[in-house]
Design an enzyme around this catalytic site. Structure first.
Site, mmCIF file in Angstrom:
data_model
loop_
_atom_site.group_PDB
_atom_site.id
_atom_site.type_symbol
_atom_site.label_atom_id
_atom_site.label_comp_id
_atom_site.label_asym_id
_atom_site.label_seq_id
_atom_site.Cartn_x
_atom_site.Cartn_y
_atom_site.Cartn_z
ATOM 1 N N GLY A 173 52.726 -1.663 15.846
ATOM 2 C CA GLY A 173 54.156 -1.846 15.668
ATOM 3 C C GLY A 173 54.538 -1.556 14.227
ATOM 4 O O GLY A 173 54.715 -0.411 13.828
ATOM 5 N N SER A 174 54.608 -2.614 13.418
ATOM 6 C CA SER A 174 54.888 -2.416 11.990
ATOM 7 C C SER A 174 53.789 -1.576 11.329
ATOM 8 O O SER A 174 54.058 -0.794 10.408
ATOM 9 C CB SER A 174 55.011 -3.774 11.283
ATOM 10 O OG SER A 174 56.128 -4.489 11.778
ATOM 11 N N GLU A 219 63.240 -0.233 14.315
ATOM 12 C CA GLU A 219 63.151 0.696 13.171
ATOM 13 C C GLU A 219 62.656 -0.022 11.909
ATOM 14 O O GLU A 219 63.084 0.275 10.792
ATOM 15 C CB GLU A 219 64.471 1.436 12.945
ATOM 16 C CG GLU A 219 64.776 2.352 14.109
ATOM 17 C CD GLU A 219 65.623 3.541 13.757
ATOM 18 O OE1 GLU A 219 65.619 3.967 12.603
ATOM 19 O OE2 GLU A 219 66.287 4.050 14.679
#
Length: 387
Positions: free
Chosen positions: A137-138, A370
C-alpha cells in the site's frame, strides 16, 4: 497604481470562472439528482458519466492534439471540485481518468498516447491506475506483480488492490516488477486492456463512502501484451508513478474541497430555515462560530489547492511539496467540515434523508487514497528538510 487598472493577482481568470459555471449547471441538472441513488445502490453513476461526457468534462485534461478539451490543471481541478460538490462518486470519473492517463502524458511514447488518449477523450473508454497491492500500500516499492519479457511481448502476473473504477474502465496503467534485484528501480509501467486474456476482477469492495465508484481487485494471470505497451523505459515505472501522484494529489484536494463545499452549502441553508427556541438556529452564536470555522477552513483549502494546481500546470520544482500539502490540508478540512455539517443538522444529519452524512462518509477516503495523510506529512517533511 492608477485606479482604472485592474488588479487580477489572486483572482481566477474569467475562463476558469466560466468553466465553473458550466460544470455547476451540468451537475445541478444531471449529476446531483442521482447522487443519493449511487450511494444507496453502489452502482456506477452511468447518467453522470453520460452528462459529463456530453459536456466534455469526463476527461478535460486530455490535450487537444488527442481530441481532448486541453484543460489546464487548474481548470481540471475546478471541474473535479464542482462535480464532487454534487456527487463525490461521480467526481472520480474525471479524477481517475487523469490518474490513469498521467503516466502516458509524462512518459508514454507518442504512438501510445495517440492510441489510448484519443478514445478516452472521445468518451469511449475510461482509464484506471493499478499501483497498490494486498501487501503493498504505502510501501508501493514492495509490490510483487511481475512482468517478464518474452520476445516481442511482456507477460504479467499478479494482483492489484483498491483499483478505482475497476471493471468499468477499458484501460489500466499497471506497475510491475521487471528487475526484482533493483527494487524501486526495477519497476516498469504498462498499459493493460480490460479485454486482454487473463485480466479479471474481484468482487466490488463494500465501502464506507464513494459507493457509486466501484473499487475492485484486478487479477493478472499470464496476461500477454505487446512490448510496445510499456510506458517509458524499463525500470522507470516507479519514478513515473511518483511523478504522477505529485500531479494527481491536487485532484484529490479538489475533490475534498468540492465535498466540503457541498456540505457547507447544505448546512448554511438548513441553519437558516431550522427554527428552535423561536428563531432560526443560524441566529445562535454557537452555530455561527461553527459555520465561520467551516468557511475559513474551506477557503484556505481551496486557495492551497489552486496554488498547487498552478504549480502542476507549470511543473514547478516544489510541486511535490505543494501537491502533498494541498491533498493533506484539504482532506483534513473536508473531514472536519462534513462532520460539523452533520452536527449542525443534529439528528437529521445522521439520517440518509439528508445528504451530509453521505458527504461525511465520502470525505473520509480523501484522507487515505493517493497516499495517506501520514505519508503526505512524510513527503512534506522530506521536502522541507531537503532545502
Amino acid at each position: 497604481m492608477a485606479a482604472e487598472e485592474p488588479f487580477d493577482v489572486y483572482r481566477l481568470p474569467e475562463e476558469h470562472e466560466a468553466i465553473r459555471a458550466a460544470v455547476r449547471e451540468v451537475c445541478a441538472a444531471k449529476v446531483a439528482p442521482g447522487a443519493a441513488a449511487a450511494d444507496e445502490t453502489g452502482e456506477f453513476p452511468q447518467a453522470s458519466y453520460e452528462a459529463l461526457r456530453a459536456a466534455d468534462f469526463h476527461a478535460p485534461h486530455v490535450p487537444v492534439e488527442y481530441g481532448g478539451a486541453g484543460a489546464d490543471a487548474l481548470a481540471t481541478a475546478i471541474v473535479i471540485e464542482e462535480v464532487a460538490r454534487a456527487c463525490a462518486s461521480s467526481s472520480l470519473i474525471p479524477a481517475v481518468n487523469k490518474l490513469g492517463t498521467m503516466p502516458l502524458l509524462l512518459a508514454g511514447s507518442e504512438e501510445l498516447k495517440r492510441r489510448y488518449l484519443t478514445p478516452v477523450a472521445a468518451g469511449e473508454a475510461m482509464f484506471s491506475y493499478c499501483l497498490s497491492e494486498p501487501e503493498a500500500g504505502s510501501d508501493a516499492a514492495s509490490m510483487t506483480t511481475r512482468a517478464v519479457r518474452d520476445g516481442d511481448h511482456w507477460v504479467l502476473n499478479g494482483v492489484k488492490r483498491w483499483i478505482t473504477n475497476a471493471g468499468v474502465s477499458e484501460y489500466y496503467t499497471v506497475f510491475a516488477v521487471t528487475d526484482p534485484a533493483a527494487r524501486s528501480r526495477g519497476i516498469s509501467a504498462f498499459v493493460v486492456e480490460k479485454s486482454d486474456p487473463g485480466v479479471s476482477f474481484g468482487a466490488p469492495e463494500k465501502k464506507l463512502g464513494i459507493k457509486g465508484s466501484p473499487t475492485r481487485e484486478v487479477y493478472l494471470d499470464n496476461v500477454r501484451i505487446p512490448a510496445d505497451r510499456i510506458i517509458g523505459e524499463p525500470g522507470t515505472g516507479f519514478g513515473t508513478a511518483m511523478r504522477t501522484l505529485d500531479h494527481t494529489r491536487v485532484t484529490i484536494a479538489a475533490q475534498a474541497v468540492g465535498i466540503a463545499q457541498g456540505a457547507l452549502d447544505y448546512a448554511k441553508a438548513y441553519a437558516a430555515e431550522r427554527r428552535q427556541f423561536g428563531k432560526a438556529i443560524a441566529e445562535f452564536q454557537g452555530i455561527q462560530f461553527m459555520l465561520a470555522d467551516m468557511g475559513m477552513k474551506l477557503e484556505a483549502a481551496r486557495q492551497l489547492t489552486y496554488a498547487a494546481a498552478g504549480k502542476s500546470e507549470r511543473g514547478d520544482a516544489d510541486l511535490t511539496y505543494f501537491g502533498a500539502a494541498a491533498k493533506c490540508f484539504a482532506s483534513d478540512a473536508a473531514m472536519a467540515i462534513t462532520t460539523d455539517a452533520v452536527q449542525i443538522l443534529g439528528g437529521y444529519g445522521y439520517t440518509r434523508d439528508y445528504p451530509v452524512e453521505r458527504m461525511m462518509r465520502d470525505a473520509k477516503i480523501t484522507q487515505i487514497y493517493e497516499g495517506t495523510n501520514q505519508v503526505q506529512r512524510i513527503v512534506m517533511a522530506r521536502q522541507l528538510l531537503k532545502d
